[in-house]
Design a protein around this motif. Structure first.
Motif, PDB file in Angstrom:
ATOM      1  N   TYR A  59      43.943  97.707 -29.691  1.00 44.46           N
ATOM      2  CA  TYR A  59      43.629  99.007 -29.513  1.00 44.46           C
ATOM      3  C   TYR A  59      44.042 100.046 -30.600  1.00 44.46           C
ATOM      4  CZ  TYR A  59      43.931  97.325 -24.633  1.00 44.46           C
ATOM      5  OH  TYR A  59      43.505  96.743 -23.308  1.00 44.46           O
ATOM      6  N   LEU A  60      43.363 100.993 -30.771  1.00 45.73           N
ATOM      7  CA  LEU A  60      43.593 101.986 -31.881  1.00 45.73           C
ATOM      8  C   LEU A  60      43.746 103.294 -31.221  1.00 45.73           C
ATOM      9  CD1 LEU A  60      43.979 102.407 -34.842  1.00 45.73           C
ATOM     10  CD2 LEU A  60      41.299 102.874 -35.192  1.00 45.73           C
ATOM     11  N   ASP A  61      44.641 104.064 -31.314  1.00 43.03           N
ATOM     12  CA  ASP A  61      44.777 105.394 -30.772  1.00 43.03           C
ATOM     13  C   ASP A  61      44.581 105.353 -29.217  1.00 43.03           C
ATOM     14  OD1 ASP A  61      45.670 106.413 -33.149  1.00 43.03           O
ATOM     15  OD2 ASP A  61      43.906 107.461 -33.879  1.00 43.03           O
ATOM     16  N   GLY A  62      44.971 104.295 -28.463  1.00 45.35           N
ATOM     17  CA  GLY A  62      44.722 103.961 -27.204  1.00 45.35           C
ATOM     18  C   GLY A  62      43.611 103.546 -26.765  1.00 45.35           C
ATOM     19  N   GLN A  63      42.313 103.328 -27.683  1.00 47.51           N
ATOM     20  CA  GLN A  63      41.239 102.905 -27.211  1.00 47.51           C
ATOM     21  C   GLN A  63      40.996 101.426 -27.657  1.00 47.51           C
ATOM     22  OE1 GLN A  63      38.840 104.852 -25.986  1.00 47.51           O
ATOM     23  NE2 GLN A  63      40.460 106.433 -25.845  1.00 47.51           N
TER      24      GLN A  63
ATOM     25  N   TYR B  76      52.815  94.720 -23.898  1.00 44.72           N
ATOM     26  CA  TYR B  76      51.998  95.435 -24.522  1.00 44.72           C
ATOM     27  C   TYR B  76      52.940  96.238 -25.654  1.00 44.72           C
ATOM     28  CZ  TYR B  76      48.781  99.502 -25.884  1.00 44.72           C
ATOM     29  OH  TYR B  76      47.693  99.941 -26.704  1.00 44.72           O
ATOM     30  N   TYR B  77      52.249  96.193 -27.006  1.00 45.45           N
ATOM     31  CA  TYR B  77      53.011  96.603 -28.304  1.00 45.45           C
ATOM     32  C   TYR B  77      52.442  97.349 -28.697  1.00 45.45           C
ATOM     33  CZ  TYR B  77      54.486  91.731 -27.519  1.00 45.45           C
ATOM     34  OH  TYR B  77      54.717  90.415 -26.670  1.00 45.45           O
ATOM     35  N   GLU B  78      53.073  98.610 -29.337  1.00 43.95           N
ATOM     36  CA  GLU B  78      52.368  99.749 -29.828  1.00 43.95           C
ATOM     37  C   GLU B  78      53.362 100.210 -31.029  1.00 43.95           C
ATOM     38  OE1 GLU B  78      50.941 102.989 -27.576  1.00 43.95           O
ATOM     39  OE2 GLU B  78      53.057 103.169 -26.581  1.00 43.95           O
ATOM     40  N   CYS B  79      52.686 100.762 -32.162  1.00 48.06           N
ATOM     41  CA  CYS B  79      53.346 101.311 -33.165  1.00 48.06           C
ATOM     42  C   CYS B  79      52.740 102.526 -33.710  1.00 48.06           C
ATOM     43  CB  CYS B  79      53.902 100.278 -34.256  1.00 48.06           C
ATOM     44  SG  CYS B  79      54.394 100.740 -35.812  1.00 48.06           S
ATOM     45  N   ARG B  80      53.029 103.704 -33.886  1.00 49.41           N
ATOM     46  CA  ARG B  80      52.561 104.635 -34.556  1.00 49.41           C
ATOM     47  C   ARG B  80      53.038 104.932 -36.129  1.00 49.41           C
ATOM     48  NH1 ARG B  80      53.015 110.534 -35.200  1.00 49.41           N
ATOM     49  NH2 ARG B  80      50.985 111.464 -35.053  1.00 49.41           N
ATOM     50  N   MET B  81      52.178 104.865 -37.179  1.00 49.43           N
ATOM     51  CA  MET B  81      52.649 104.754 -38.336  1.00 49.43           C
ATOM     52  C   MET B  81      51.550 105.112 -39.304  1.00 49.43           C
ATOM     53  SD  MET B  81      50.821 101.901 -39.857  1.00 49.43           S
ATOM     54  CE  MET B  81      51.652 101.118 -41.192  1.00 49.43           C
ATOM     55  N   LYS B  82      52.229 105.564 -40.559  1.00 48.24           N
ATOM     56  CA  LYS B  82      51.345 105.912 -41.653  1.00 48.24           C
ATOM     57  C   LYS B  82      51.818 105.202 -42.690  1.00 48.24           C
ATOM     58  CE  LYS B  82      50.274 110.137 -44.461  1.00 48.24           C
ATOM     59  NZ  LYS B  82      50.885 109.655 -45.463  1.00 48.24           N
ATOM     60  N   MET B  83      50.614 104.612 -43.537  1.00 48.92           N
ATOM     61  CA  MET B  83      50.758 103.555 -44.672  1.00 48.92           C
ATOM     62  C   MET B  83      51.155 104.475 -45.881  1.00 48.92           C
ATOM     63  SD  MET B  83      50.926 100.526 -45.802  1.00 48.92           S
ATOM     64  CE  MET B  83      50.684  99.667 -44.209  1.00 48.92           C
ATOM     65  N   ASN B  84      51.894 104.042 -46.672  1.00 46.28           N
ATOM     66  CA  ASN B  84      52.263 104.616 -48.210  1.00 46.28           C
ATOM     67  C   ASN B  84      50.884 104.458 -49.047  1.00 46.28           C
ATOM     68  OD1 ASN B  84      52.073 102.037 -50.097  1.00 46.28           O
ATOM     69  ND2 ASN B  84      53.360 101.476 -48.391  1.00 46.28           N
TER      70      ASN B  84
ATOM     71  N   TYR C  13      49.773 107.668 -25.986  1.00 47.39           N
ATOM     72  CA  TYR C  13      48.625 107.272 -25.521  1.00 47.39           C
ATOM     73  C   TYR C  13      49.034 106.253 -24.428  1.00 47.39           C
ATOM     74  CZ  TYR C  13      46.183 108.586 -29.879  1.00 47.39           C
ATOM     75  OH  TYR C  13      45.479 109.315 -30.816  1.00 47.39           O
ATOM     76  N   ALA C  14      48.168 106.397 -23.284  1.00 53.31           N
ATOM     77  CA  ALA C  14      48.398 105.571 -22.244  1.00 53.31           C
ATOM     78  C   ALA C  14      48.284 104.014 -22.425  1.00 53.31           C
ATOM     79  CB  ALA C  14      47.614 105.890 -20.993  1.00 53.31           C
ATOM     80  N   GLN C  15      49.139 103.108 -21.638  1.00 50.19           N
ATOM     81  CA  GLN C  15      48.889 101.731 -21.957  1.00 50.19           C
ATOM     82  C   GLN C  15      47.658 101.355 -21.100  1.00 50.19           C
ATOM     83  OE1 GLN C  15      52.391 102.836 -20.961  1.00 50.19           O
ATOM     84  NE2 GLN C  15      52.131 103.309 -23.306  1.00 50.19           N
ATOM     85  N   PRO C  16      47.014 100.146 -21.314  1.00 51.71           N
ATOM     86  CA  PRO C  16      45.937  99.792 -20.778  1.00 51.71           C
ATOM     87  C   PRO C  16      46.382  99.716 -19.092  1.00 51.71           C
ATOM     88  CG  PRO C  16      46.148  98.239 -22.350  1.00 51.71           C
ATOM     89  CD  PRO C  16      47.478  99.137 -22.459  1.00 51.71           C
TER      90      PRO C  16
END
Length: 290
Positions: free
Chosen positions: A227-231, A126-134, A23-26
């Motif tokens: 932001y969530l998923d770039g939005q 700008y900070y981002e992390c793509r993750m999936k919770m247990n 996803y693009a940054q702002p």
């Protein structure tokens, strides 16, 4: 274990782990974003980069919290698998009692983990992390804090959630398995009372069902954009100016408002896949003039 079982597990894992989405940054007029390599990681190597990250709960130069009882942070919970940083929760082989660090003995029966950056960071990033919770009663997420001072001790929670609710979950946390929740906290010390601004929103699915990309733009001391998923989803306005340098963290821990059942908990009984949080990447960008 039969060959068919191994194939089925491989299929399940392939469904859990999906292809990275970017996803693009702002967009900021007249500015551009440059990645900060010391705070970014694709986790494509075989080992965790110990020049960037500390995973020993008592090995960081500034922060040494070992976790909220009954879940102990331990470096053994971490691994890199198939290009993902993983944090596995579970039950300790035997309880651990910490009777020196705190005002009263703390008993730990389970394990999670915490990753901390060595480099500090502040406004204009700008900070981002793509993750999936247990899929267990434990949770946590992506956040920033520091040791601070008596007058200024700040924490920014970019996102936090849990994987599983129970009958004992506190009523106010009814949606914490399907949530993006963010905090700007002026922490309690002997000099001041705790004050905060916080907001939340509901993603399309539970946090443990798919990967989400969580983002945060530290625009100014009083404007924190999330932001969530770039939005864009919301802005927090801290109760005091947030202009301190903070340490980037990712943790999976226990919460007293979502207690782990003594019998039959997912932390103790679920499969390794269901007890694992997957982090695809962590990326940090600094705002620069074009």
């Amino acid at each position: 274990m039969t060959h068919l079982v191994l194939i089925k597990r491989a299929i399940v894992l392939s469904l859990i782990l999906s292809t990275s989405v970017f996803y693009a940054q702002p967009e900021i007029p007249g500015k551009t974003w440059k990645k900060v390599e010391q705070l970014s990681d694709e986790f494509d190597g075989k080992k965790i980069d110990n020049k960037k990250w500390n995973i020993d709960p008592e090995g960081h130069y500034e922060l040494n919290w070992i976790g909220r009882s009954p879940a102990l942070f331990q470096k053994e919970s971490f691994d890199i698998r198939n290009g993902y940083l993983t944090i596995e929760v579970g039950k300790l082989k035997k309880p651990y009692v910490e009777d020196k660090k705190y005002s009263k003995p703390m008993v730990y029966k389970y394990h999670g983990g915490i990753l901390r950056s060595y480099k500090k960071t502040s406004i204009g990033h700008y900070y981002e992390c793509r993750m999936k919770m247990n899929k267990t009663e434990m949770g946590g997420g992506f956040w920033l804090c520091h040791q601070g001072t008596c007058e200024n001790k700040h924490e920014i929670d970019i996102t936090e959630s849990v994987g599983q609710l129970t009958e004992a979950t506190h009523k106010w946390a009814y949606d914490w398995d399907q949530i993006m929740h963010s905090n700007a906290i002026h922490r309690e010390t002997s000099c001041n009372k705790p004050v905060r601004d916080q907001k939340k929103m509901m993603p399309p699915t539970k946090n443990s069902e798919r990967f989400y990309t969580y983002g945060f733009y530290w625009k100014s001391p009083t404007e924190l954009l999330f932001y969530l998923d770039g939005q864009y989803v919301y802005t927090l306005n801290p109760p005091v100016p947030f202009d301190q340098e903070l340490i980037l963290q990712f943790s999976i821990e226990a919460y007293d408002w979502n207690p782990i059942p003594e019998i039959g908990s997912k932390v103790a009984t679920a499969s390794k896949e269901d007890r694992t949080t997957y982090i695809d990447y962590i990326r940090v960008y600094k705002l620069k003039d074009k």
